[in-house]
Write an enzyme that holds these catalytic residues in place. Structure first.
Site, PDB file in Angstrom:
ATOM      1  N   HIS A  92      24.470 -12.503  32.008  1.00 31.62           N
ATOM      2  CA  HIS A  92      23.419 -12.385  31.312  1.00 31.62           C
ATOM      3  C   HIS A  92      23.782 -11.650  29.732  1.00 31.62           C
ATOM      4  O   HIS A  92      24.453 -10.557  29.826  1.00 31.62           O
ATOM      5  CB  HIS A  92      22.373 -11.053  32.187  1.00 31.62           C
ATOM      6  N   CYS A  93      23.354 -12.395  28.817  1.00 35.32           N
ATOM      7  CA  CYS A  93      23.926 -12.005  27.418  1.00 35.32           C
ATOM      8  C   CYS A  93      22.629 -10.946  26.834  1.00 35.32           C
ATOM      9  O   CYS A  93      21.493 -11.519  26.587  1.00 35.32           O
ATOM     10  CB  CYS A  93      24.298 -13.098  26.607  1.00 35.32           C
ATOM     11  N   PRO A  94      22.940  -9.860  26.697  1.00 42.24           N
ATOM     12  CA  PRO A  94      22.049  -9.011  25.758  1.00 42.24           C
ATOM     13  C   PRO A  94      21.721  -9.501  24.611  1.00 42.24           C
ATOM     14  O   PRO A  94      20.537  -9.236  23.659  1.00 42.24           O
ATOM     15  CB  PRO A  94      22.626  -7.521  26.040  1.00 42.24           C
TER      16      PRO A  94
END
Length: 458
Positions: A201-203
């Site tokens: 999950h890429c912020p």
């Protein structure tokens, strides 16, 4: 005239007509909700469910600002002056290339963040235990603790073995989505979804990176790296040409073009981050791994069943067709269906009339369905007789009355001497439950149906 009026007089009181009309409108409203409106994940939707973001989608604004602000400074204060110093035919290509790469960078960022990354639909109920009757479940922790509920042992094993290219791969059971995850699938705790070929999950993009958007994510980080190196290199060229044109020192050139000096420092720091990320994902693409698998040492000491060689792995990522989404977020969902009611119990924007109408249908309330699946998802739920619900309903009223009496006799106090916040919260919840049950009884009496049948379980 009086007789004519009596001929058309309604046989039902006005209150019954209003209750019936409101019930019909409420049931119609429940039946016409779309999937994205009752989605159990933490995603955010735009354009009527056509665009899906993660819960931290606001971080895209920061990401775009970090990219476009230095690019705008480069184009406005460096590139056009550099184009004059270089001259034709290559000079005008400097600002044009920078703007083209910047637009491409933002486009692939939106394609990465605003699409379904590969979300696997949830199950309304756990898989049937009969399908896995021959599977050994003695190693399950729930079997040892007696967590099977109504059964003697845990009917569904926590893992299963599947074969991929002649190798054994273990797949886990997801208690939230109530399914066995496909190979390379994982449950994202941020978005609360199982994502196919989950990478991470890429912020920075505010979205999970999975099978359907990994290609665009790689294009995004690689184009950002190229843009940083492009600006970094031409800022040095600009300072060098200034020193030659004015026959001055490097410090004088920086004073003449301070934006070039600032962009050299900024892009140098940024290039280390995005450049290292691009190099790491280039290695993952060539070896057909995901970030999740690499960080967990999934294939250390054994072969990777998905590795087909560097050329085939690259072709799989960039040349294979993107599979269609498994979810039609604009599809209409009828919450009158017990399976749909159990699956999409987080109503969110539904009105109070819709909630009351749903409670009076032949299905469980959302809170009851949630508790049933969380506590015991190993066995099928048996039907509950109407008399049992009558006893439960009577006990619920008695419990509410006792709670209200105890709160009046022994109120809680905070450290400041007055009634505490916890006491007020309990009072509000008790009042809300009592009002809700009262509304359900009133509606059931108006519709002329027995209370037991209204709450009959499926």
């Amino acid at each position: 005239m009086m007789k004519g009026r009596t001929l058309f007089k309604s046989p039902l009181p006005r209150s019954h007509l209003s209750d019936a009309s409101s019930a019909a409108s409420a049931s119609a409203a429940v039946a016409t909700h779309r999937l994205y409106q009752v989605w159990r994940g933490k995603n955010r939707f735009l354009c009527g469910g056509r665009i899906i973001f993660g819960p931290d989608a606001s971080s895209i604004v920061l990401t775009v600002a970090l990219i476009m602000t230095p690019l705008a400074l480069f184009v406005a204060f460096v590139s056009f002056r550099l184009a004059e110093l270089i001259g034709k035919p290559f000079g005008p290509a400097v600002p044009a290339t920078a703007m083209a790469v910047g637009v491409f960078d933002v486009v692939v960022l939106v394609l990465t963040s605003g699409r379904d990354p590969g979300i696997i639909p949830r199950n309304a109920r756990p898989p049937d235990p009969e399908d896995y009757a021959g599977t050994d479940s003695s190693a399950s922790p729930a079997a040892a603790s007696g967590g099977g509920g109504r059964g003697a042992s845990w009917p569904l094993p926590p893992t299963r073995d599947v074969y991929m290219n002649g190798m054994v791969v273990k797949v886990k059971y997801c208690h939230t989505c109530m399914l066995y995850r496909p190979p390379r699938c994982s449950h994202c705790s941020v978005c609360n979804n199982c994502v196919e070929r989950f990478d991470h999950h890429c912020p920075w993009v505010g979205q999970c990176i999975g099978k359907r958007n990994y290609r665009f994510f790689f294009m995004f980080i690689s184009s950002t790296t190229f843009l940083c190196l492009y600006v970094f290199g031409f800022c040095w060229v600009n300072l060098y040409l200034i020193t030659r044109q004015y026959d001055c020192s490097f410090g004088r050139a920086v004073a003449e073009s301070p934006v070039s000096g600032f962009l050299i420092v900024y892009t140098f720091v940024t290039a280390w981050f995005v450049g290292g990320l691009t190099a790491f994902h280039s290695y993952l693409v060539c070896t057909n791994q995901t970030t999740y698998e690499n960080f967990r040492y999934r294939y250390e000491g054994k072969g990777n069943p998905f590795n087909r060689g560097a050329a085939a792995n690259i072709a799989e990522i960039f040349l294979s067709p993107i599979p269609p989404s498994r979810n039609d977020f604009r599809a209409k969902v009828s919450l009158a269906d017990p399976d749909a009611a159990a699956l999409y119990y987080s109503l969110g924007p539904l009105s109070s009339e819709s909630r009351v109408s749903f409670y009076t249908r032949d299905s469980l309330s959302f809170d009851m369905a949630k508790a049933s699946f969380d506590l015991d998802y190993s066995a099928k739920r048996p039907s509950v007789a109407s008399s049992d619900f009558g006893e439960i309903y009577g006990q619920g009223h008695g419990a509410l009355d006792r709670c209200a009496t105890q709160q009046q006799q022994q109120p809680r106090h905070s450290i400041f001497g007055g009634p505490g916040r916890e006491s007020r919260k309990v009072d509000d919840e008790a009042d809300g439950v009592q009002a809700e049950l009262g509304a359900v009884m009133q509606y059931g009496a108006a519709a002329g149906r027995p209370h037991g049948r209204e709450f009959e379980a499926v």
